[in-house]
Design a protein around this motif. Structure first.
Motif, PDB file in Angstrom:
ATOM      1  N   ALA A 195     -46.328  23.825 -14.557  1.00 44.82           N
ATOM      2  CA  ALA A 195     -46.474  24.804 -15.644  1.00 44.82           C
ATOM      3  C   ALA A 195     -45.284  24.702 -16.572  1.00 44.82           C
ATOM      4  CB  ALA A 195     -46.586  26.213 -15.078  1.00 44.82           C
ATOM      5  N   ASP A 196     -45.560  24.763 -17.860  1.00 41.59           N
ATOM      6  CA  ASP A 196     -44.486  24.703 -18.856  1.00 41.59           C
ATOM      7  C   ASP A 196     -44.778  25.737 -19.938  1.00 41.59           C
ATOM      8  OD1 ASP A 196     -42.218  23.917 -20.142  1.00 41.59           O
ATOM      9  OD2 ASP A 196     -42.983  21.995 -20.857  1.00 41.59           O
ATOM     10  N   VAL A 197     -43.720  26.279 -20.515  1.00 45.73           N
ATOM     11  CA  VAL A 197     -43.846  27.269 -21.592  1.00 45.73           C
ATOM     12  C   VAL A 197     -43.007  26.792 -22.767  1.00 45.73           C
ATOM     13  CG1 VAL A 197     -43.425  29.656 -22.283  1.00 45.73           C
ATOM     14  CG2 VAL A 197     -44.174  29.154 -19.952  1.00 45.73           C
ATOM     15  N   VAL A 198     -43.575  26.861 -23.961  1.00 45.34           N
ATOM     16  CA  VAL A 198     -42.865  26.382 -25.145  1.00 45.34           C
ATOM     17  C   VAL A 198     -43.196  27.279 -26.332  1.00 45.34           C
ATOM     18  CG1 VAL A 198     -44.700  24.801 -25.889  1.00 45.34           C
ATOM     19  CG2 VAL A 198     -42.334  24.280 -26.471  1.00 45.34           C
ATOM     20  N   ALA A 199     -42.251  27.400 -27.257  1.00 41.49           N
ATOM     21  CA  ALA A 199     -42.504  28.146 -28.485  1.00 41.49           C
ATOM     22  C   ALA A 199     -43.315  27.272 -29.445  1.00 41.49           C
ATOM     23  CB  ALA A 199     -41.191  28.561 -29.134  1.00 41.49           C
ATOM     24  N   ALA A 200     -44.090  27.906 -30.309  1.00 40.33           N
ATOM     25  CA  ALA A 200     -44.933  27.157 -31.252  1.00 40.33           C
ATOM     26  C   ALA A 200     -44.098  26.238 -32.140  1.00 40.33           C
ATOM     27  CB  ALA A 200     -45.744  28.126 -32.106  1.00 40.33           C
ATOM     28  N   SER A 234     -51.159  34.642 -31.570  1.00 36.95           N
ATOM     29  CA  SER A 234     -50.089  34.534 -32.571  1.00 36.95           C
ATOM     30  C   SER A 234     -49.526  33.115 -32.611  1.00 36.95           C
ATOM     31  CB  SER A 234     -48.977  35.534 -32.278  1.00 36.95           C
ATOM     32  OG  SER A 234     -48.441  35.336 -30.984  1.00 36.95           O
ATOM     33  N   ALA A 235     -49.497  32.434 -31.450  1.00 37.44           N
ATOM     34  CA  ALA A 235     -49.008  31.056 -31.412  1.00 37.44           C
ATOM     35  C   ALA A 235     -49.967  30.135 -32.162  1.00 37.44           C
ATOM     36  CB  ALA A 235     -48.855  30.585 -29.973  1.00 37.44           C
ATOM     37  N   LEU A 236     -51.271  30.373 -32.011  1.00 34.54           N
ATOM     38  CA  LEU A 236     -52.252  29.570 -32.742  1.00 34.54           C
ATOM     39  C   LEU A 236     -52.069  29.721 -34.240  1.00 34.54           C
ATOM     40  CD1 LEU A 236     -54.740  27.745 -32.734  1.00 34.54           C
ATOM     41  CD2 LEU A 236     -56.171  29.793 -32.505  1.00 34.54           C
TER      42      LEU A 236
END
Length: 209
Positions: free
Chosen positions: A174-179, A198-200
């Motif tokens: 699992a990885d998390v990243v800002a847009a 909101s990321a989309l």
């Protein structure tokens, strides 16, 4: 392409989002992807490998033997590469592996990667959420609810949420990243792309410039 917006319990919220064909429906450019991934991997390299040449080895510069007649290779001092403990010929030196790519090409690569994910039906859209405190168990529960716990996931948030990021940090797949930090390599490396609403919107704004 139209997708349903889910909540973190995996339930349909009744809302729909339309993926922009200019981002998620183009004909992927494999060469642009190759260049952008190569750039990303090159930027991960420290470039600090170093081996000493004969001029940097500590030792006497006295010539050990005569030039000819010894029956072996010609050599000078004890720092010669011919001898054990001598300097290295053409050894690695500190260098910068990075190179430049045009912004338009990098943008095309990201659009191509997103289009591949859309073709594979590997995109999930969830409503915005946050955690009160970092809890890996809670993040795993969200993945189970979205039915993606058995896959390698990339969660894209509008901005880095520290609680969510720390909750996912200990999970290998699992990885998390800002847009704003979304890149071609991370998109392709994941089996499923999970985007918050909101990321989309942020990705659309960033890549439609």
């Amino acid at each position: 392409m139209e997708l349903s917006v889910l909540n973190i319990k995996g339930q349909d919220t009744g809302r729909k989002v339309v993926l922009d064909d200019a981002l998620f429906g183009i004909e992927p450019n494999d060469h642009a992807i190759y260049l952008d991934v190569r750039l990303y991997l090159a930027n991960q390299r420290q470039g600090t490998a170093k081996a000493k040449t004969r001029s940097e080895i500590s030792g006497s510069t006295r010539k050990l033997g005569r030039q000819k007649g010894g029956g072996g290779a010609r050599r000078g001092d004890i720092n010669s590469p011919v001898l054990v403990g001598g300097g290295r010929v053409f050894g690695p030196q500190p260098r910068d592996y990075s190179f430049k790519l045009n912004k338009k090409l990098r943008r095309l690569a990201r659009k191509s990667a997103l289009s591949y994910k859309a073709q594979e039906n590997a995109i999930v859209v969830v409503e915005d959420f946050t955690f009160e405190a970092p809890k890996t168990k809670q993040y795993i529960e969200v993945l189970n609810n979205l039915k993606v716990a058995d896959k390698k996931t990339l969660l894209v948030l509008q901005g880095i949420d520290k609680a969510v990021y720390l909750s996912a940090r200990n999970l290998e797949r699992a990885d998390v990243v800002a847009a704003s930090a979304l890149n071609t390599y991370k998109v392709l490396d994941a089996d499923v792309l999970v985007l918050t609403e909101s990321a989309l919107a942020a990705v659309n704004e960033s890549l439609n410039k």
